[in-house]
Each structure stands twice: as structure tokens, then as C-alpha cells.
Design a protein around this motif. Structure first.
Motif, PDB file in Angstrom:
ATOM      1  N   ASN A  97       0.851  -1.180   0.000  1.00 36.99           N
ATOM      2  CA  ASN A  97       0.000   0.000   0.000  1.00 36.99           C
ATOM      3  C   ASN A  97       0.896   1.241   0.000  1.00 36.99           C
ATOM      4  N   VAL A  98       0.536   2.219  -0.805  1.00 32.67           N
ATOM      5  CA  VAL A  98       1.258   3.488  -0.847  1.00 32.67           C
ATOM      6  C   VAL A  98       0.262   4.593  -0.529  1.00 32.67           C
ATOM      7  N   ILE A  99       0.665   5.470   0.372  1.00 35.86           N
ATOM      8  CA  ILE A  99      -0.160   6.606   0.767  1.00 35.86           C
ATOM      9  C   ILE A  99       0.504   7.889   0.279  1.00 35.86           C
ATOM     10  N   ARG A 100      -0.288   8.734  -0.376  1.00 38.06           N
ATOM     11  CA  ARG A 100       0.158  10.044  -0.824  1.00 38.06           C
ATOM     12  C   ARG A 100      -0.373  11.085   0.155  1.00 38.06           C
ATOM     13  N   ILE A 101       0.472  11.998   0.527  1.00 34.41           N
ATOM     14  CA  ILE A 101       0.037  13.130   1.344  1.00 34.41           C
ATOM     15  C   ILE A 101       0.279  14.401   0.542  1.00 34.41           C
ATOM     16  N   LYS A 102      -0.797  15.104   0.270  1.00 38.69           N
ATOM     17  CA  LYS A 102      -0.715  16.399  -0.407  1.00 38.69           C
ATOM     18  C   LYS A 102      -0.807  17.475   0.666  1.00 38.69           C
ATOM     19  N   LEU A 103       0.175  18.337   0.734  1.00 36.97           N
ATOM     20  CA  LEU A 103       0.158  19.397   1.732  1.00 36.97           C
ATOM     21  C   LEU A 103      -1.005  20.347   1.455  1.00 36.97           C
ATOM     22  N   THR A 104      -1.631  20.785   2.532  1.00 39.26           N
ATOM     23  CA  THR A 104      -2.751  21.725   2.419  1.00 39.26           C
ATOM     24  C   THR A 104      -2.311  23.157   2.697  1.00 39.26           C
ATOM     25  N   GLU A 105      -1.089  23.304   3.166  1.00 39.55           N
ATOM     26  CA  GLU A 105      -0.491  24.624   3.364  1.00 39.55           C
ATOM     27  C   GLU A 105       1.016  24.442   3.393  1.00 39.55           C
ATOM     28  N   PRO A 106       1.789  25.503   3.187  1.00 40.07           N
ATOM     29  CA  PRO A 106       3.245  25.355   3.155  1.00 40.07           C
ATOM     30  C   PRO A 106       3.790  24.870   4.505  1.00 40.07           C
ATOM     31  N   PRO A 107       4.875  24.098   4.475  1.00 43.38           N
ATOM     32  CA  PRO A 107       5.488  23.650   5.725  1.00 43.38           C
ATOM     33  C   PRO A 107       6.164  24.803   6.460  1.00 43.38           C
ATOM     34  N   VAL A 108       6.357  24.604   7.748  1.00 42.76           N
ATOM     35  CA  VAL A 108       6.989  25.601   8.599  1.00 42.76           C
ATOM     36  C   VAL A 108       8.209  24.962   9.258  1.00 42.76           C
ATOM     37  N   GLY A 109       9.324  25.679   9.244  1.00 41.79           N
ATOM     38  CA  GLY A 109      10.537  25.179   9.858  1.00 41.79           C
ATOM     39  C   GLY A 109      10.883  25.938  11.116  1.00 41.79           C
ATOM     40  N   LYS A 110      11.535  25.262  12.036  1.00 43.11           N
ATOM     41  CA  LYS A 110      12.019  25.859  13.284  1.00 43.11           C
ATOM     42  C   LYS A 110      13.452  25.438  13.485  1.00 43.11           C
ATOM     43  N   CYS A 111      14.212  26.333  14.114  1.00 44.23           N
ATOM     44  CA  CYS A 111      15.604  26.009  14.351  1.00 44.23           C
ATOM     45  C   CYS A 111      16.091  26.751  15.574  1.00 44.23           C
ATOM     46  N   LYS A 112      16.970  26.117  16.317  1.00 45.92           N
ATOM     47  CA  LYS A 112      17.628  26.775  17.436  1.00 45.92           C
ATOM     48  C   LYS A 112      19.113  26.473  17.332  1.00 45.92           C
ATOM     49  N   GLY A 113      19.894  27.493  17.281  1.00 45.64           N
ATOM     50  CA  GLY A 113      21.341  27.356  17.290  1.00 45.64           C
ATOM     51  C   GLY A 113      21.923  26.915  15.977  1.00 45.64           C
ATOM     52  N   ASN A 114      23.243  27.000  15.901  1.00 40.09           N
ATOM     53  CA  ASN A 114      23.980  26.515  14.730  1.00 40.09           C
ATOM     54  C   ASN A 114      24.476  25.126  15.021  1.00 40.09           C
TER      55      ASN A 114
END
Length: 152
Positions: free
Chosen positions: A134-151
Motif C-alpha cells: 500500500n502506498v499513501i500520498r500526502i498532499k500538503l494543504t499549506e506550506p510547511p513551517v521550519g524551526k531552528c535553534k542554534g547553529n
């Protein structure tokens, strides 16, 4: 963080947490190997039966979360425990892939991402197991959001 940065986190993460809703309304989350086809299409494979499928049949809207880097650290100057990370979240709608050509494309993308050194076995594996995969497709409904802390 910009959308491209968040997509890169998904591309680098060893797995993605897929969060769903059970038919009784309680939350359910599981880690899956996922691959991205383009800016808004992700795939994973699974069995045709089970709790994931029950959840997706009940409510196809899902949340994806990935962490591509994580580094706990003690900061000497601040005398502080912290964690540096790169993470991303996205919302989408899951749907079973029924077209054989799309299934093969998705499975090829998954294998190229996670086992590129074994691609010479891909065609034989598809011949043996496509009907029971079985293969499942996920279509995003809004743009993804990224988070980051530090280098990192």
C-alpha cells in the motif's frame, strides 16, 4: 524559517512522525519513512490494514513532523541545559494511491532515498510485491513551517 528550509528538513530527516486521529477521536502518531516528490507531495508505504489505515479512513487530514538535526548541549557561559535542533511541520491530506504507475514511482523514490545501493533489485521486488504494498500520498494543504535553534 523559509518554506525551502523546512522542505530540506523533511528531506534530511531519517523518519517523519505522522500524526492522525483515531475513529474514537483520540490522537495517534507513528514514525514512517517518507519521501517527498515535489513541494507538496509526500509518500510512504504500509500494509493495507491496521491502525494507520483505520485512522486515515476516518480522518484523512494529518500532521507531519520531522527533525533532521538534534544536539543537546550544556552552555558553560549561561550554565544552561539546552538543545539545538532543525525541525519542520506540515499539514496535509492523505490518500491511498491506486494507480500502479504512481505506486511504482513512489516506491522507487523511497528506495532511492533510503537504499540507493540496492536499486539493482528494485524491479524484481516490485514484480513480487506491488500488489500487496500500500502506498499513501500526502498532499500538503499549506506550506510547511521550519524551526531552528542554534547553529549545528
Amino acid at each position: 524559517m523559509p518554506e525551502d528550509w523546512a522542505l530540506d528538513v523533511f528531506d534530511r530527516a531519517p523518519y517523519t512522525t505522522l500524526s492522525m486521529v483515531r475513529p474514537d477521536g483520540t490522537p495517534y502518531a507513528i514514525a514512517v519513512n517518507m519521501v517527498r516528490k515535489n513541494r507538496d507531495t509526500f509518500y510512504f508505504h504500509c500494509a493495507f490494514e491496521g491502525e494507520k489505515i483505520d485512522c486515515l479512513n476516518h480522518q484523512p487530514f494529518v500532521s507531519l513532523m520531522a527533525v533532521s538535526k538534534c544536539h543537546p548541549k550544556f552552555e558553560d557561559l549561561k550554565e544552561n541545559f539546552t538543545e539545538y535542533y532543525h525541525s519542520a511541520i506540515a499539514l496535509g491530506r492523505a490518500e491511498q494511491v491506486t494507480d500502479s504507475d504512481e505506486k511504482i514511482e513512489a516506491l522507487r523514490l523511497l528506495c532511492e532515498r533510503f537504499l540507493p545501493q540496492n536499486m539493482d533489485h528494485f524491479d524484481a521486488a516490485i514484480h513480487r510485491s506491488l500488489a500487496r504494498t500500500n502506498v499513501i500520498r500526502i498532499k500538503l494543504t499549506e506550506p510547511p513551517v521550519g524551526k531552528c535553534k542554534g547553529n549545528l
